[in-house]
Design a protein around this motif. Structure first.
Motif, PDB file in Angstrom:
ATOM      1  N   ILE A 158       0.842  -1.195   0.000  1.00 48.07           N
ATOM      2  CA  ILE A 158       0.000   0.000   0.000  1.00 48.07           C
ATOM      3  C   ILE A 158       0.877   1.245   0.000  1.00 48.07           C
ATOM      4  O   ILE A 158       1.859   1.323   0.737  1.00 48.07           O
ATOM      5  CB  ILE A 158      -0.930   0.034   1.239  1.00 48.07           C
ATOM      6  CG1 ILE A 158      -1.759  -1.257   1.340  1.00 48.07           C
ATOM      7  CG2 ILE A 158      -1.860   1.235   1.183  1.00 48.07           C
ATOM      8  CD1 ILE A 158      -2.561  -1.366   2.621  1.00 48.07           C
ATOM      9  N   SER A 159       0.516   2.211  -0.825  1.00 49.28           N
ATOM     10  CA  SER A 159       1.240   3.471  -0.879  1.00 49.28           C
ATOM     11  C   SER A 159       1.268   4.125   0.504  1.00 49.28           C
ATOM     12  O   SER A 159       0.253   4.228   1.188  1.00 49.28           O
ATOM     13  CB  SER A 159       0.555   4.413  -1.880  1.00 49.28           C
ATOM     14  OG  SER A 159       0.935   5.743  -1.655  1.00 49.28           O
ATOM     15  N   LYS A 160       2.448   4.563   0.901  1.00 48.59           N
ATOM     16  CA  LYS A 160       2.598   5.231   2.200  1.00 48.59           C
ATOM     17  C   LYS A 160       1.764   6.516   2.241  1.00 48.59           C
ATOM     18  O   LYS A 160       1.210   6.874   3.272  1.00 48.59           O
ATOM     19  CB  LYS A 160       4.075   5.541   2.434  1.00 48.59           C
ATOM     20  CG  LYS A 160       4.431   5.885   3.866  1.00 48.59           C
ATOM     21  CD  LYS A 160       5.938   5.997   4.013  1.00 48.59           C
ATOM     22  CE  LYS A 160       6.324   6.303   5.453  1.00 48.59           C
ATOM     23  NZ  LYS A 160       7.797   6.446   5.589  1.00 48.59           N
ATOM     24  N   GLN A 161       1.650   7.166   1.094  1.00 49.97           N
ATOM     25  CA  GLN A 161       0.874   8.396   0.990  1.00 49.97           C
ATOM     26  C   GLN A 161      -0.586   8.150   1.349  1.00 49.97           C
ATOM     27  O   GLN A 161      -1.195   8.922   2.102  1.00 49.97           O
ATOM     28  CB  GLN A 161       0.983   8.915  -0.442  1.00 49.97           C
ATOM     29  CG  GLN A 161       0.286  10.234  -0.698  1.00 49.97           C
ATOM     30  CD  GLN A 161       0.473  10.693  -2.141  1.00 49.97           C
ATOM     31  OE1 GLN A 161       1.123  10.029  -2.931  1.00 49.97           O
ATOM     32  NE2 GLN A 161      -0.114  11.831  -2.467  1.00 49.97           N
TER      33      GLN A 161
ATOM     34  N   LEU B   7       9.120  -0.126   1.114  1.00 51.14           N
ATOM     35  CA  LEU B   7       9.665  -0.409  -0.214  1.00 51.14           C
ATOM     36  C   LEU B   7       9.830   0.908  -0.961  1.00 51.14           C
ATOM     37  O   LEU B   7       8.897   1.709  -1.030  1.00 51.14           O
ATOM     38  CB  LEU B   7       8.719  -1.322  -1.011  1.00 51.14           C
ATOM     39  CG  LEU B   7       8.295  -2.641  -0.350  1.00 51.14           C
ATOM     40  CD1 LEU B   7       7.281  -3.356  -1.232  1.00 51.14           C
ATOM     41  CD2 LEU B   7       9.511  -3.530  -0.094  1.00 51.14           C
ATOM     42  N   PRO B   8      11.016   1.171  -1.526  1.00 52.55           N
ATOM     43  CA  PRO B   8      11.208   2.411  -2.284  1.00 52.55           C
ATOM     44  C   PRO B   8      10.359   2.415  -3.546  1.00 52.55           C
ATOM     45  O   PRO B   8      10.061   1.366  -4.124  1.00 52.55           O
ATOM     46  CB  PRO B   8      12.700   2.389  -2.624  1.00 52.55           C
ATOM     47  CG  PRO B   8      13.078   0.934  -2.575  1.00 52.55           C
ATOM     48  CD  PRO B   8      12.206   0.310  -1.534  1.00 52.55           C
ATOM     49  N   GLY B   9       9.917   3.604  -3.968  1.00 52.62           N
ATOM     50  CA  GLY B   9       9.087   3.710  -5.163  1.00 52.62           C
ATOM     51  C   GLY B   9       9.543   4.830  -6.061  1.00 52.62           C
ATOM     52  O   GLY B   9      10.514   5.540  -5.765  1.00 52.62           O
ATOM     53  N   LYS B  10       8.847   5.013  -7.160  1.00 53.08           N
ATOM     54  CA  LYS B  10       9.180   6.059  -8.104  1.00 53.08           C
ATOM     55  C   LYS B  10       8.844   7.434  -7.527  1.00 53.08           C
ATOM     56  O   LYS B  10       7.930   7.574  -6.719  1.00 53.08           O
ATOM     57  CB  LYS B  10       8.406   5.853  -9.409  1.00 53.08           C
ATOM     58  CG  LYS B  10       8.753   4.553 -10.133  1.00 53.08           C
ATOM     59  CD  LYS B  10       7.892   4.390 -11.387  1.00 53.08           C
ATOM     60  CE  LYS B  10       8.218   3.073 -12.091  1.00 53.08           C
ATOM     61  NZ  LYS B  10       7.352   2.864 -13.275  1.00 53.08           N
ATOM     62  N   LYS B  11       9.599   8.444  -7.937  1.00 54.70           N
ATOM     63  CA  LYS B  11       9.386   9.832  -7.522  1.00 54.70           C
ATOM     64  C   LYS B  11       9.349   9.962  -6.002  1.00 54.70           C
ATOM     65  O   LYS B  11       8.576  10.728  -5.435  1.00 54.70           O
ATOM     66  CB  LYS B  11       8.089  10.381  -8.133  1.00 54.70           C
ATOM     67  CG  LYS B  11       8.092  10.420  -9.652  1.00 54.70           C
ATOM     68  CD  LYS B  11       6.779  10.990 -10.188  1.00 54.70           C
ATOM     69  CE  LYS B  11       6.778  11.001 -11.708  1.00 54.70           C
ATOM     70  NZ  LYS B  11       5.496  11.509 -12.261  1.00 54.70           N
ATOM     71  N   ARG B  12      10.158   9.139  -5.336  1.00 57.36           N
ATOM     72  CA  ARG B  12      10.330   9.191  -3.878  1.00 57.36           C
ATOM     73  C   ARG B  12       9.034   8.886  -3.119  1.00 57.36           C
ATOM     74  O   ARG B  12       8.892   9.227  -1.952  1.00 57.36           O
ATOM     75  CB  ARG B  12      10.882  10.563  -3.458  1.00 57.36           C
ATOM     76  CG  ARG B  12      12.220  10.891  -4.097  1.00 57.36           C
ATOM     77  CD  ARG B  12      12.681  12.279  -3.726  1.00 57.36           C
ATOM     78  NE  ARG B  12      12.969  12.386  -2.305  1.00 57.36           N
ATOM     79  CZ  ARG B  12      13.318  13.526  -1.710  1.00 57.36           C
ATOM     80  NH1 ARG B  12      13.375  14.645  -2.415  1.00 57.36           N
ATOM     81  NH2 ARG B  12      13.584  13.558  -0.417  1.00 57.36           N
TER      82      ARG B  12
END
Length: 364
Positions: free
Chosen positions: A301-304, A343-348
């Protein structure tokens, strides 16, 4: 960050999958960026106080929902009075300094409590009440109809009894207000519906629960459900409610199973909005229905979106991170998750991978 634990299989109870899918959106707080300001609306179907949670196009689980309170049988004079009181609602103060401060200028206690119920709808304490009722429904075996004693529910919420064996009037009043808010507030949402080769939608209007009846132990006692929620500090001794989203495992097979030993007790002296553990647990359950866990137990799940749904919306990222990982650790200690890592993702924009413990929470 890797975390591991083990649990034994325990009694479980089902919670309707459709309810869980919409619960985080229906419970969006005033600070959520998708929330729109409450409005008063009048049309041929009636008068309403309503608040919309807009859909976020970036995420399929972010559906649009309107929560509204029907204002039945208002005279023209009462409608004008309500509009005057509505004009005193200070939403900036509600957001910056707390909802109670933002409602200070509203003199009518009934209208003040009406706004309070709408603005704080499905707070973690109310969600805990809903979970308690679904657990009781499984034990009683009467389908969507659940009967309970008020003191039993207050005890399960972790409140302390007074010397006479009862509970403080503030707690009793709070519970009745919570139950009436869950009863009065309708959720309006669209559900996708395939019509031949095209895609349509079915608009649903449901309350989370409806109070069917209530009991008073001492008959001479004067008690009115709505009056108690609006003006006084009363609570009925027992209630029978209908769980409106309840489909039951035998009808649709659409549900999430929770461990029967779930702890719904409230933190003493704590603000219910800071109960991040309940928020995260319900959001994970929601995403289990939206996403279907990989390999049966992994959710990414996206941290955002996690932070938005946990109401971690301040600019202090260090504080937000601390609260988030502390909440993850709480759920690990209670056995709901076995592990979590970033987990690292695109555009930080990073994501969190959760390993869900299927012995404590799982889809059917």
């Amino acid at each position: 960050m890797g975390l591991h634990t083990t649990t034994r299989q325990s009694e479980t109870f089902p919670v309707d999958g459709h309810l869980l899918m919409v619960l985080p959106r229906a419970a969006a707080s005033l600070k959520n960026p998708d929330i729109r300001l409450p409005i008063l609306r009048s049309d041929e179907s009636g008068c309403y106080l309503e608040m919309k949670v807009e859909a976020d196009a970036r995420e399929t689980s972010e559906v649009a929902i309107t929560r509204r309170v029907p204002l039945d049988n208002l005279s023209a004079e009462e409608w004008e009075e309500l509009k005057q009181e509505y004009a005193k609602l200070d939403l900036k103060t509600c957001t910056d300094q707390g909802i109670s401060n933002g409602l200070e200028k509203i003199q009518d206690r009934k209208i003040q409590r009406l706004f309070m119920a709408l603005l704080t709808f499905l707070n973690p304490r109310q969600v805990s009440i809903v979970l308690y009722l679904y657990r009781l429904a499984a034990r009683q075996g009467n389908g969507a109809i659940v009967s309970f004693r008020s003191n039993d529910l207050l005890e399960s919420l972790g409140y302390t009894r007074t010397k006479d064996g009862g509970f403080a009037s503030k707690l009793r009043s709070q519970l009745n207000c919570d139950l009436v808010a869950l009863h009065r507030t309708e959720l309006v949402l669209a559900q996708s519906l395939r019509k031949g080769n095209s895609m349509g939608a079915k608009v649903m209007i449901k309350s989370v629960l409806r109070i069917k009846d209530y009991e008073i132990d001492n008959v001479p006692r004067d008690f009115d459900l709505a009056k108690a929620a609006d003006y006084t500090y009363e609570l009925a001794d027992a209630y029978t409610v209908s769980l409106e989203f309840f489909e039951g495992p035998g009808r649709t097979g659409d549900y999430v199973l929770f461990a029967g030993d779930m702890d719904i007790s409230q933190r003493l002296g704590g603000n219910t909005q800071s109960d991040y553990k309940t928020k995260l647990l319900i959001y994970l359950a929601s995403r289990m229905k939206w996403d279907i866990p990989q390999e049966g137990q992994y959710l990414v799940i996206s941290k955002q979106f996690l932070f938005k749904n946990l109401n971690l919306l301040g600019s202090n990222s260090s504080r937000n991170n601390q609260i988030f990982w502390r909440t993850v650790e709480e759920l690990r200690q209670e056995g709901y998750i076995l592990g979590a890592q970033e987990l690292p993702g695109k555009k930080r924009i990073s994501s969190i991978q959760f390993q869900i413990n299927s012995e404590k929470i799982r889809c059917n």
